[in-house]
Design an enzyme around this catalytic site. Structure first.
Site, PDB file in Angstrom:
ATOM      1  N   TYR A 142       0.820  -1.212   0.000  1.00 31.44           N
ATOM      2  CA  TYR A 142       0.000   0.000   0.000  1.00 31.44           C
ATOM      3  C   TYR A 142       0.856   1.265   0.000  1.00 31.44           C
ATOM      4  O   TYR A 142       0.415   2.318  -0.455  1.00 31.44           O
ATOM      5  CB  TYR A 142      -0.913   0.038   1.235  1.00 31.44           C
ATOM      6  CG  TYR A 142      -2.255  -0.635   1.050  1.00 31.44           C
ATOM      7  CD1 TYR A 142      -2.327  -1.992   0.747  1.00 31.44           C
ATOM      8  CD2 TYR A 142      -3.435   0.077   1.180  1.00 31.44           C
ATOM      9  CE1 TYR A 142      -3.554  -2.616   0.590  1.00 31.44           C
ATOM     10  CE2 TYR A 142      -4.666  -0.542   1.025  1.00 31.44           C
ATOM     11  CZ  TYR A 142      -4.720  -1.884   0.730  1.00 31.44           C
ATOM     12  OH  TYR A 142      -5.940  -2.486   0.570  1.00 31.44           O
ATOM     13  N   LYS A 193       3.035 -15.196   2.013  1.00 28.83           N
ATOM     14  CA  LYS A 193       3.343 -16.057   0.877  1.00 28.83           C
ATOM     15  C   LYS A 193       4.858 -16.278   0.867  1.00 28.83           C
ATOM     16  O   LYS A 193       5.563 -15.843  -0.065  1.00 28.83           O
ATOM     17  CB  LYS A 193       2.881 -15.408  -0.431  1.00 28.83           C
ATOM     18  CG  LYS A 193       1.385 -15.488  -0.674  1.00 28.83           C
ATOM     19  CD  LYS A 193       0.908 -16.854  -1.168  1.00 28.83           C
ATOM     20  CE  LYS A 193       1.291 -17.104  -2.617  1.00 28.83           C
ATOM     21  NZ  LYS A 193       0.866 -18.460  -3.057  1.00 28.83           N
ATOM     22  N   ASP A 226      -3.093 -17.961   0.266  1.00 31.79           N
ATOM     23  CA  ASP A 226      -4.102 -18.616  -0.577  1.00 31.79           C
ATOM     24  C   ASP A 226      -4.778 -19.744   0.195  1.00 31.79           C
ATOM     25  O   ASP A 226      -5.997 -19.921   0.151  1.00 31.79           O
ATOM     26  CB  ASP A 226      -3.507 -19.101  -1.906  1.00 31.79           C
ATOM     27  CG  ASP A 226      -2.253 -19.947  -1.742  1.00 31.79           C
ATOM     28  OD1 ASP A 226      -1.674 -19.986  -0.631  1.00 31.79           O
ATOM     29  OD2 ASP A 226      -1.845 -20.589  -2.733  1.00 31.79           O
ATOM     30  N   ASP A 250      -6.448  -7.009   3.856  1.00 32.50           N
ATOM     31  CA  ASP A 250      -7.570  -6.364   3.179  1.00 32.50           C
ATOM     32  C   ASP A 250      -8.489  -7.422   2.576  1.00 32.50           C
ATOM     33  O   ASP A 250      -9.704  -7.404   2.762  1.00 32.50           O
ATOM     34  CB  ASP A 250      -7.026  -5.432   2.083  1.00 32.50           C
ATOM     35  CG  ASP A 250      -8.143  -4.742   1.317  1.00 32.50           C
ATOM     36  OD1 ASP A 250      -9.091  -4.248   1.970  1.00 32.50           O
ATOM     37  OD2 ASP A 250      -8.076  -4.700   0.072  1.00 32.50           O
ATOM     38  N   ASP A 254     -12.337  -9.102   4.196  1.00 35.61           N
ATOM     39  CA  ASP A 254     -13.615  -9.067   3.472  1.00 35.61           C
ATOM     40  C   ASP A 254     -14.226 -10.456   3.444  1.00 35.61           C
ATOM     41  O   ASP A 254     -15.429 -10.636   3.618  1.00 35.61           O
ATOM     42  CB  ASP A 254     -13.421  -8.573   2.029  1.00 35.61           C
ATOM     43  CG  ASP A 254     -13.714  -7.082   1.888  1.00 35.61           C
ATOM     44  OD1 ASP A 254     -13.494  -6.351   2.871  1.00 35.61           O
ATOM     45  OD2 ASP A 254     -14.154  -6.659   0.802  1.00 35.61           O
TER      46      ASP A 254
HETATM   47  C1  IPM Z   1     -10.496  -1.296   3.680  1.00 33.27           C
HETATM   48  C2  IPM Z   1     -10.744  -0.675   2.331  1.00 33.27           C
HETATM   49  C3  IPM Z   1      -9.594   0.278   2.003  1.00 33.27           C
HETATM   50  C4  IPM Z   1      -8.326  -0.543   1.891  1.00 33.27           C
HETATM   51  C5  IPM Z   1      -9.811   1.137   0.746  1.00 33.27           C
HETATM   52  C6  IPM Z   1     -11.108   1.916   0.796  1.00 33.27           C
HETATM   53  C7  IPM Z   1      -8.648   2.060   0.498  1.00 33.27           C
HETATM   54  O1  IPM Z   1     -10.913  -1.658   1.373  1.00 33.27           O
HETATM   55  O2  IPM Z   1     -10.391  -0.564   4.671  1.00 33.27           O
HETATM   56  O3  IPM Z   1     -10.414  -2.531   3.751  1.00 33.27           O
HETATM   57  O4  IPM Z   1      -8.018  -1.111   0.834  1.00 33.27           O
HETATM   58  O5  IPM Z   1      -7.606  -0.633   2.890  1.00 33.27           O
HETATM   59 MG    MG Z   2     -10.957  -3.624   2.129  1.00 34.13          MG
END
Ligand code: IPM
Ligand code: MG
Length: 369
Positions: A142, A193, A226, A250, A254
């Site tokens: 990032y 990884k 993975d 990240d 999710d």
């Molecule tokens: C998160 C989001 C952010 C990230 C974006 C909005 C920049 O997806 O907080 O997980 O990738 O960190």
């Molecule tokens: Mg995210």
């Protein structure tokens, strides 16, 4: 009265409407518990760009530095998609994380019993699920240099990002993860990884070293990212604490979020290093995004933001009773059958953002007697 300086950045999309529900809880605390939050507000993301031409201004950053804790809604939306990269709403969020040095992002994936059937996985796989993802937030690909898009002599274009970690960056995030595991079920999965990336090899070695030196009583397993993604949907209850880098964190968070039924349920805390007084800079935010498709319709789920506020009470203000009260209110309201659209199930009552917020406060009132 104790005063706590809270800075609110509602942001874009559904941010403002879910944040309005937190305001109800703040008002309740002032009235019923005599806990006064000194609340200030600012703009971030597209909202800040529209007003100031930048997704997070220096002036707003100054206000943020003066606060004890920050509560954030969400940033982004199609309206700002065509802006130059440096002006996109997401850059505001990334600046906030970087400038405050919020290296530790805590993302709990917790399944409420009432929502077991809302998960896309079979109920027996997720009932009782309680995972803590500890995501490194200020390093890795990032922020790594070099980065950019260049045009080569042959006219081809080349995009570059750099995955990079130093030992101290790895050690401080692993330390947070092991510490949390001590208060939970004493298990840590460290995810990278190492089979492909040198930064992953270093990650694995440093996490193991810290474990052996400082946390030998904790069960540590190393796992490729993975495989971790696969295991999260195969047998998620094997996990207690997962510690991983910025990008894998990240993605995996999710995935873990969805196990709980909806992204609309998941809170997070982003913490910096403790200062001399033990105080950490901190930003609390729901894991879901700005959801522009449902913004302004009063149908978004405010629970992730309310639960983020509960994390703030716990981690920034040491208000364990109030945090538990709020979390219990969320649980009871769900048990009582109220649902926003994202977690709607047959036989339950579909309610708006506002009604959900009001119901939580009413339940707090009841619980507090
Ligand atoms: C998160 C989001 C952010 C990230 C974006 C909005 C920049 O997806 O907080 O997980 O990738 O960190
Ligand atoms: Mg995210």
């Amino acid at each position: 009265m104790t005063t706590k300086k809270l800075f609110i950045l509602a942001g874009d999309g559904i941010g403002p409407e879910v944040m309005a529900q937190v305001q109800r809880v703040i008002d309740w605390m002032a009235k019923k518990r005599h806990i006064a939050f000194d609340v200030a507000e600012g703009l971030i993301g597209g909202a800040s760009y529209d007003r100031f031409g930048h997704p997070l201004t220096d002036e707003t950053m100054q206000d943020i530095f003066a606060a004890d804790a920050v509560l954030l809604g969400a940033v982004g939306g199609p309206k700002w998609d065509s802006l130059p990269f440096e002006l996109k709403p997401e850059r505001g969020l990334l600046r906030l994380r970087k400038d405050l040095e919020l290296f530790a992002n805590l993302r709990p994936a917790f399944v409420f019993d009432a929502l077991v059937d809302a998960s896309s996985l079979k109920p027996e796989l997720v009932k009782g699920l309680d995972i803590m993802i500890v995501r490194e937030l200020t390093g890795g690909v990032y922020f790594g240099q070099p980065r950019g898009i260049e045009t080569l002599p042959n006219g081809e274009r080349r995009g570059v990002n750099t995955q990079v970690y130093t030992t101290s960056e790895i050690v401080r995030i692993a330390d947070v993860a092991f510490d949390l595991a001590k208060k939970r079920h004493n298990r840590v999965h460290s995810v990278e990884k190492a089979n492909v990336m040198e930064s992953g090899v270093l990650w694995r070695e440093e996490v193991q070293k810290l474990h052996d030196a400082k946390f030998p009583g904790i069960e540590l397993q190393h796992m490729y990212a993975d495989n971790c993604a696969m295991q999260l949907v195969r047998a998620p209850k094997q996990f207690d604490v997962i510690v991983t880098d910025n990008l894998f964190g990240d993605i995996l968070s999710d995935c873990a979020a969805m196990l709980t039924g909806s992204l609309g349920m998941l809170p997070s805390a982003s913490l910096g290093a403790a200062d001399a007084n033990g105080h950490r800079k901190a930003v609390y935010e729901p894991v879901h995004g700005s959801a522009p498709d449902i913004a302004g319709k009063d149908i978004a789920n405010p629970l992730a933001t309310l639960l983020s506020f509960a994390m703030m009470l716990r981690y920034s203000f040491d208000m364990m009773d109030e945090a538990e009260l709020l979390e219990r209110a969320v649980k009871n309201v769900l048990d009582g059958g109220l649902r926003t659209g994202d977690i709607m199930q047959t036989g339950k009552a579909k309610v708006s953002t506002t009604v959900m917020g009001e119901s939580i406060v009413r339940e707090m009132d009841k619980l507090a007697g």
